[in-house]
Design an enzyme around this catalytic site. Structure first.
Site, PDB file in Angstrom:
ATOM      1  N   SER A 258      -6.262   6.996  22.201  1.00 45.78           N
ATOM      2  CA  SER A 258      -5.433   8.117  22.658  1.00 45.78           C
ATOM      3  C   SER A 258      -6.313   9.317  22.998  1.00 45.78           C
ATOM      4  O   SER A 258      -6.046  10.038  23.959  1.00 45.78           O
ATOM      5  CB  SER A 258      -4.414   8.489  21.580  1.00 45.78           C
ATOM      6  OG  SER A 258      -3.588   7.386  21.305  1.00 45.78           O
TER       7      SER A 258
ATOM      8  N   HIS B 109      -1.513   0.109  22.572  1.00 49.49           N
ATOM      9  CA  HIS B 109      -0.391   0.106  21.628  1.00 49.49           C
ATOM     10  C   HIS B 109       0.726  -0.820  22.137  1.00 49.49           C
ATOM     11  O   HIS B 109       1.305  -1.586  21.374  1.00 49.49           O
ATOM     12  CB  HIS B 109       0.184   1.520  21.466  1.00 49.49           C
ATOM     13  CG  HIS B 109      -0.727   2.484  20.768  1.00 49.49           C
ATOM     14  ND1 HIS B 109      -1.142   3.671  21.328  1.00 49.49           N
ATOM     15  CD2 HIS B 109      -1.302   2.437  19.542  1.00 49.49           C
ATOM     16  CE1 HIS B 109      -1.924   4.323  20.471  1.00 49.49           C
ATOM     17  NE2 HIS B 109      -2.046   3.592  19.395  1.00 49.49           N
TER      18      HIS B 109
ATOM     19  N   ARG C  85      -9.478  -2.810  17.026  1.00 49.05           N
ATOM     20  CA  ARG C  85     -10.186  -2.867  18.303  1.00 49.05           C
ATOM     21  C   ARG C  85     -11.605  -3.388  18.143  1.00 49.05           C
ATOM     22  O   ARG C  85     -12.051  -4.247  18.866  1.00 49.05           O
ATOM     23  CB  ARG C  85     -10.219  -1.483  18.960  1.00 49.05           C
ATOM     24  CG  ARG C  85      -8.872  -1.022  19.458  1.00 49.05           C
ATOM     25  CD  ARG C  85      -8.883   0.441  19.746  1.00 49.05           C
ATOM     26  NE  ARG C  85      -9.206   1.191  18.549  1.00 49.05           N
ATOM     27  CZ  ARG C  85      -9.401   2.490  18.504  1.00 49.05           C
ATOM     28  NH1 ARG C  85      -9.366   3.189  19.612  1.00 49.05           N
ATOM     29  NH2 ARG C  85      -9.648   3.105  17.372  1.00 49.05           N
TER      30      ARG C  85
ATOM     31  N   LYS D  66      -5.601  15.193  11.957  1.00 50.43           N
ATOM     32  CA  LYS D  66      -5.478  15.159  13.418  1.00 50.43           C
ATOM     33  C   LYS D  66      -4.601  16.286  13.915  1.00 50.43           C
ATOM     34  O   LYS D  66      -3.551  16.554  13.317  1.00 50.43           O
ATOM     35  CB  LYS D  66      -4.832  13.836  13.861  1.00 50.43           C
ATOM     36  CG  LYS D  66      -5.799  12.686  13.929  1.00 50.43           C
ATOM     37  CD  LYS D  66      -5.127  11.463  14.551  1.00 50.43           C
ATOM     38  CE  LYS D  66      -6.139  10.353  14.752  1.00 50.43           C
ATOM     39  NZ  LYS D  66      -5.552   9.157  15.359  1.00 50.43           N
TER      40      LYS D  66
HETATM   41  N1  COA Z   1      -5.303  -0.255  21.532  1.00 49.99           N
HETATM   42  C1  COA Z   1      -5.956   0.852  21.859  1.00 49.99           C
HETATM   43  N2  COA Z   1      -6.098   1.897  21.026  1.00 49.99           N
HETATM   44  C2  COA Z   1      -5.563   1.803  19.808  1.00 49.99           C
HETATM   45  C3  COA Z   1      -4.874   0.675  19.396  1.00 49.99           C
HETATM   46  C4  COA Z   1      -4.742  -0.390  20.328  1.00 49.99           C
HETATM   47  N3  COA Z   1      -4.112  -1.504  20.006  1.00 49.99           N
HETATM   48  N4  COA Z   1      -4.457   0.857  18.143  1.00 49.99           N
HETATM   49  C5  COA Z   1      -4.878   2.071  17.762  1.00 49.99           C
HETATM   50  N5  COA Z   1      -5.550   2.643  18.764  1.00 49.99           N
HETATM   51  C6  COA Z   1      -6.208   3.957  18.718  1.00 49.99           C
HETATM   52  C7  COA Z   1      -5.254   5.084  18.827  1.00 49.99           C
HETATM   53  O1  COA Z   1      -5.063   5.458  20.166  1.00 49.99           O
HETATM   54  C8  COA Z   1      -5.931   6.161  18.018  1.00 49.99           C
HETATM   55  O2  COA Z   1      -6.833   6.853  18.836  1.00 49.99           O
HETATM   56  P1  COA Z   1      -7.269   8.353  18.504  1.00 49.99           P
HETATM   57  O3  COA Z   1      -7.998   8.307  17.215  1.00 49.99           O
HETATM   58  O4  COA Z   1      -8.108   8.692  19.643  1.00 49.99           O
HETATM   59  O5  COA Z   1      -6.002   9.160  18.421  1.00 49.99           O
HETATM   60  C9  COA Z   1      -6.713   5.382  16.961  1.00 49.99           C
HETATM   61  O6  COA Z   1      -6.799   4.075  17.450  1.00 49.99           O
HETATM   62  C10 COA Z   1      -6.021   5.278  15.624  1.00 49.99           C
HETATM   63  O7  COA Z   1      -4.723   5.694  15.764  1.00 49.99           O
HETATM   64  P2  COA Z   1      -3.410   5.109  15.199  1.00 49.99           P
HETATM   65  O8  COA Z   1      -3.354   3.637  15.222  1.00 49.99           O
HETATM   66  O9  COA Z   1      -2.310   5.833  15.854  1.00 49.99           O
HETATM   67  O10 COA Z   1      -3.530   5.458  13.697  1.00 49.99           O
HETATM   68  P3  COA Z   1      -3.786   6.822  13.029  1.00 49.99           P
HETATM   69  O11 COA Z   1      -5.069   6.664  12.321  1.00 49.99           O
HETATM   70  O12 COA Z   1      -3.636   7.984  13.910  1.00 49.99           O
HETATM   71  O13 COA Z   1      -2.539   6.868  12.055  1.00 49.99           O
HETATM   72  C11 COA Z   1      -1.369   6.372  10.012  1.00 49.99           C
HETATM   73  C12 COA Z   1      -2.653   6.344  10.817  1.00 49.99           C
HETATM   74  C13 COA Z   1      -0.287   7.265  10.554  1.00 49.99           C
HETATM   75  C14 COA Z   1      -0.854   4.967   9.964  1.00 49.99           C
HETATM   76  C15 COA Z   1      -1.850   6.840   8.611  1.00 49.99           C
HETATM   77  O14 COA Z   1      -2.463   8.089   8.732  1.00 49.99           O
HETATM   78  C16 COA Z   1      -0.734   6.932   7.614  1.00 49.99           C
HETATM   79  O15 COA Z   1      -0.306   5.927   7.104  1.00 49.99           O
HETATM   80  N6  COA Z   1      -0.255   8.147   7.331  1.00 49.99           N
HETATM   81  C17 COA Z   1       0.808   8.374   6.379  1.00 49.99           C
HETATM   82  C18 COA Z   1       0.308   8.985   5.078  1.00 49.99           C
HETATM   83  C19 COA Z   1      -0.101   7.925   4.123  1.00 49.99           C
HETATM   84  O16 COA Z   1       0.634   7.040   3.729  1.00 49.99           O
HETATM   85  N7  COA Z   1      -1.372   8.016   3.697  1.00 49.99           N
HETATM   86  C20 COA Z   1      -1.972   7.056   2.845  1.00 49.99           C
HETATM   87  C21 COA Z   1      -2.454   5.894   3.673  1.00 49.99           C
HETATM   88  S1  COA Z   1      -3.744   5.076   2.871  1.00 49.99           S
END
Ligand code: COA
Length: 161
Positions: free
Chosen positions: A130, A18, A92, A43
């Protein structure tokens, strides 16, 4: 162009992957708002919103144009409330693509004026997530080199036996 970018995620916890995206996005956009999702149907978080906010607050210090916020509800509504037309996401591997493609397409349907910009995660962080950090910490393994140095203690403390 004067662009505020939103970098959304759950950051449970933030990893070096991140931080890599935060640093690179801070060079591309005038302002970057790292935006922590408050809750999720899919989650269960290990860290509270306050903890995730505090941890991100520590690691954005080197980047004066980066701030942190939390948001609930739709991401597109939050982006609009911040006057932002760009969402940044890190990719990724091919396995991320389908999920990200669906999310970007839905966000575009919800808000045509908002673009999703994907950045390739640096190769050394392709294996990182994560969840994997939490698993290692839970099993009392060494997470140095996976999360920013300022966060090692915070993450380990959460999983102290
Ligand atoms: N390097 C390493 N790991 C990474 C990374 C990077 N550059 N970028 C993301 N990751 C990992 C994270 O650690 C996470 O791991 P985990 O699944 O083990 O927790 C995974 O990739 C994805 O996580 P993250 O990027 O934090 O996204 P998310 O899927 O948890 O969150 C939101 C997504 C919050 C953006 C999405 O749910 C959202 O927009 N929610 C709001 C509600 C909404 O608008 N919904 C409609 C959307 S269509």
């Amino acid at each position: 162009m004067d662009i505020t970018a939103i970098y959304p995620g759950s950051f449970d916890p933030a990893t070096l992957g991140h931080l890599d995206i935060i640093g690179r996005a801070s060079k591309l956009f005038e302002r970057v708002v790292v935006s922590i999702s408050e809750s999720s149907n899919t989650k269960r978080f290990a860290f509270s919103e306050e903890q995730r906010l505090a941890m991100l607050g520590k690691i954005i210090k080197p980047f004066p144009n980066v701030s942190v916020a939390t948001f609930g509800g739709l991401l597109t509504a939050f982006a609009r409330s911040r006057g932002s037309a760009v969402l940044v996401r890190g990719l990724r591997a091919i396995s991320d693509f389908e999920y990200e493609f669906q999310m970007a397409s839905m966000n575009r349907y919800l808000a045509k004026e908002i673009e999703t910009v994907f950045m390739m995660t640096s190769p050394k962080y392709h294996y990182l997530s994560s969840s994997i950090v939490k698993e290692i910490a839970r099993l009392q393994g060494d997470i140095t080199g996976l999360v920013p140095p300022e966060l090692v203690e915070d993450v380990q403390a959460q999983f102290q036996l």
